[in-house]
Motif scaffolding. Structure first.
Motif, short mmCIF file in Angstrom:
data_model
loop_
_atom_site.label_atom_id
_atom_site.label_comp_id
_atom_site.label_asym_id
_atom_site.label_seq_id
_atom_site.Cartn_x
_atom_site.Cartn_y
_atom_site.Cartn_z
N ASN A 23 0.83 -1.21 0.00
CA ASN A 23 0.00 0.00 0.00
C ASN A 23 0.86 1.26 0.00
O ASN A 23 0.57 2.24 0.68
CB ASN A 23 -0.96 -0.01 1.19
N GLY A 24 1.96 1.20 -0.77
CA GLY A 24 2.84 2.36 -0.93
C GLY A 24 3.87 2.53 0.17
O GLY A 24 4.68 3.45 0.13
N GLN A 65 -3.54 -7.26 -5.00
CA GLN A 65 -2.80 -6.98 -6.23
C GLN A 65 -1.32 -7.16 -5.93
O GLN A 65 -0.79 -6.55 -5.00
CB GLN A 65 -3.07 -5.57 -6.73
N ARG A 85 5.46 -5.36 -5.08
CA ARG A 85 4.52 -4.28 -4.73
C ARG A 85 3.17 -4.92 -4.51
O ARG A 85 2.64 -5.59 -5.40
CB ARG A 85 4.39 -3.31 -5.89
N GLU A 87 -0.85 -4.35 -3.19
CA GLU A 87 -1.95 -3.45 -2.83
C GLU A 87 -3.04 -4.32 -2.23
O GLU A 87 -3.51 -5.27 -2.87
CB GLU A 87 -2.50 -2.70 -4.05
N THR A 88 -3.45 -3.99 -1.02
CA THR A 88 -4.55 -4.70 -0.37
C THR A 88 -5.80 -3.84 -0.48
O THR A 88 -5.76 -2.70 -0.96
CB THR A 88 -4.24 -4.95 1.12
N GLY A 91 -5.29 -0.43 1.07
CA GLY A 91 -4.54 0.53 0.25
C GLY A 91 -5.35 1.08 -0.90
O GLY A 91 -5.31 2.27 -1.20
N LEU A 92 -6.08 0.20 -1.57
CA LEU A 92 -6.90 0.65 -2.70
C LEU A 92 -8.03 1.54 -2.22
O LEU A 92 -8.43 2.47 -2.90
CB LEU A 92 -7.43 -0.55 -3.48
N SER A 95 -6.50 5.04 -1.18
CA SER A 95 -6.07 5.83 -2.34
C SER A 95 -7.26 6.35 -3.14
O SER A 95 -7.09 7.16 -4.04
CB SER A 95 -5.18 4.98 -3.26
#
Length: 174
Positions: A23-24, A65, A85, A87-88, A91-92, A95
């Motif tokens: 998540n960045g 992701q 990288r 993304e859960t 995080g999505l 964002s």
């Protein structure tokens, strides 16, 4: 040769340090080589929006992701994702990437118990990032790896279809 008074090496205590961008944010975890990515995300990083369902890759509750692709995190060892990288759903959501889909799922009551919802949203997000106006059959096909016991899927398909149409029309979901 090991002497009788020497303890056996317990390989189950061995851990491996893995590093991800989740998540960045850069993170590192100590995991056993047999730990799955879903277990690492939930137990080590406390990202509990990713659910452990069937643990066989059949239900889609564990979707995340990984380097931009939706994957079943129950089928991947955490060590296999080292350097990736990820993304859960958290995080999505943070964002804003899922805002339209979440709003439309809510509006159309496309969720009930919510257990499958994070996986559904991840799959829907991936589908809409690859196909601007998928047909209802394409939406159903994309969701074929997600199992929902509550909704009957029709409201989920309706929600994804509405977001796709709104995006192609240049407006918000209707």
């Amino acid at each position: 040769m090991r002497g009788l008074d020497e303890p056996l090496l317990d390989e189950t205590d061995e851990t491996v340090r893995v590093r991800f961008v989740v998540n960045g944010r850069k993170v590192a975890c100590e995991v056993a080589p047999r730990d799955t990515l879903v277990d690492c995300l939930r137990d080590k990083l406390e990202l509990t929006g990713t659910h452990a369902g069937c643990e066989m890759g059949a239900c889609g509750a564990c979707l995340v992701q990984l380097d931009g692709r939706a994957v079943h995190s129950c089928l991947i060892f955490a060590v296999q994702a080292d350097g990736a990288r990820i993304e859960t759903i958290e995080g999505l959501t943070e964002s804003g990437m899922l805002a339209e889909l979440q709003a439309e799922f809510h509006r159309r009551n496309a969720l009930q118990c919510g257990f499958c919802t994070s996986g559904m949203l991840i799959n829907a997000h991936e589908l809409l990032s690859q196909t601007t106006q998928p047909s209802r059959d394409e939406i159903r096909d994309a969701l074929s790896g997600n199992y929902c016991r509550c909704t009957g899927y029709e409201a989920i398909v309706d929600a994804i279809d509405a977001v796709a149409k709104a995006r192609s029309d240049g407006g918000g979901a209707t």
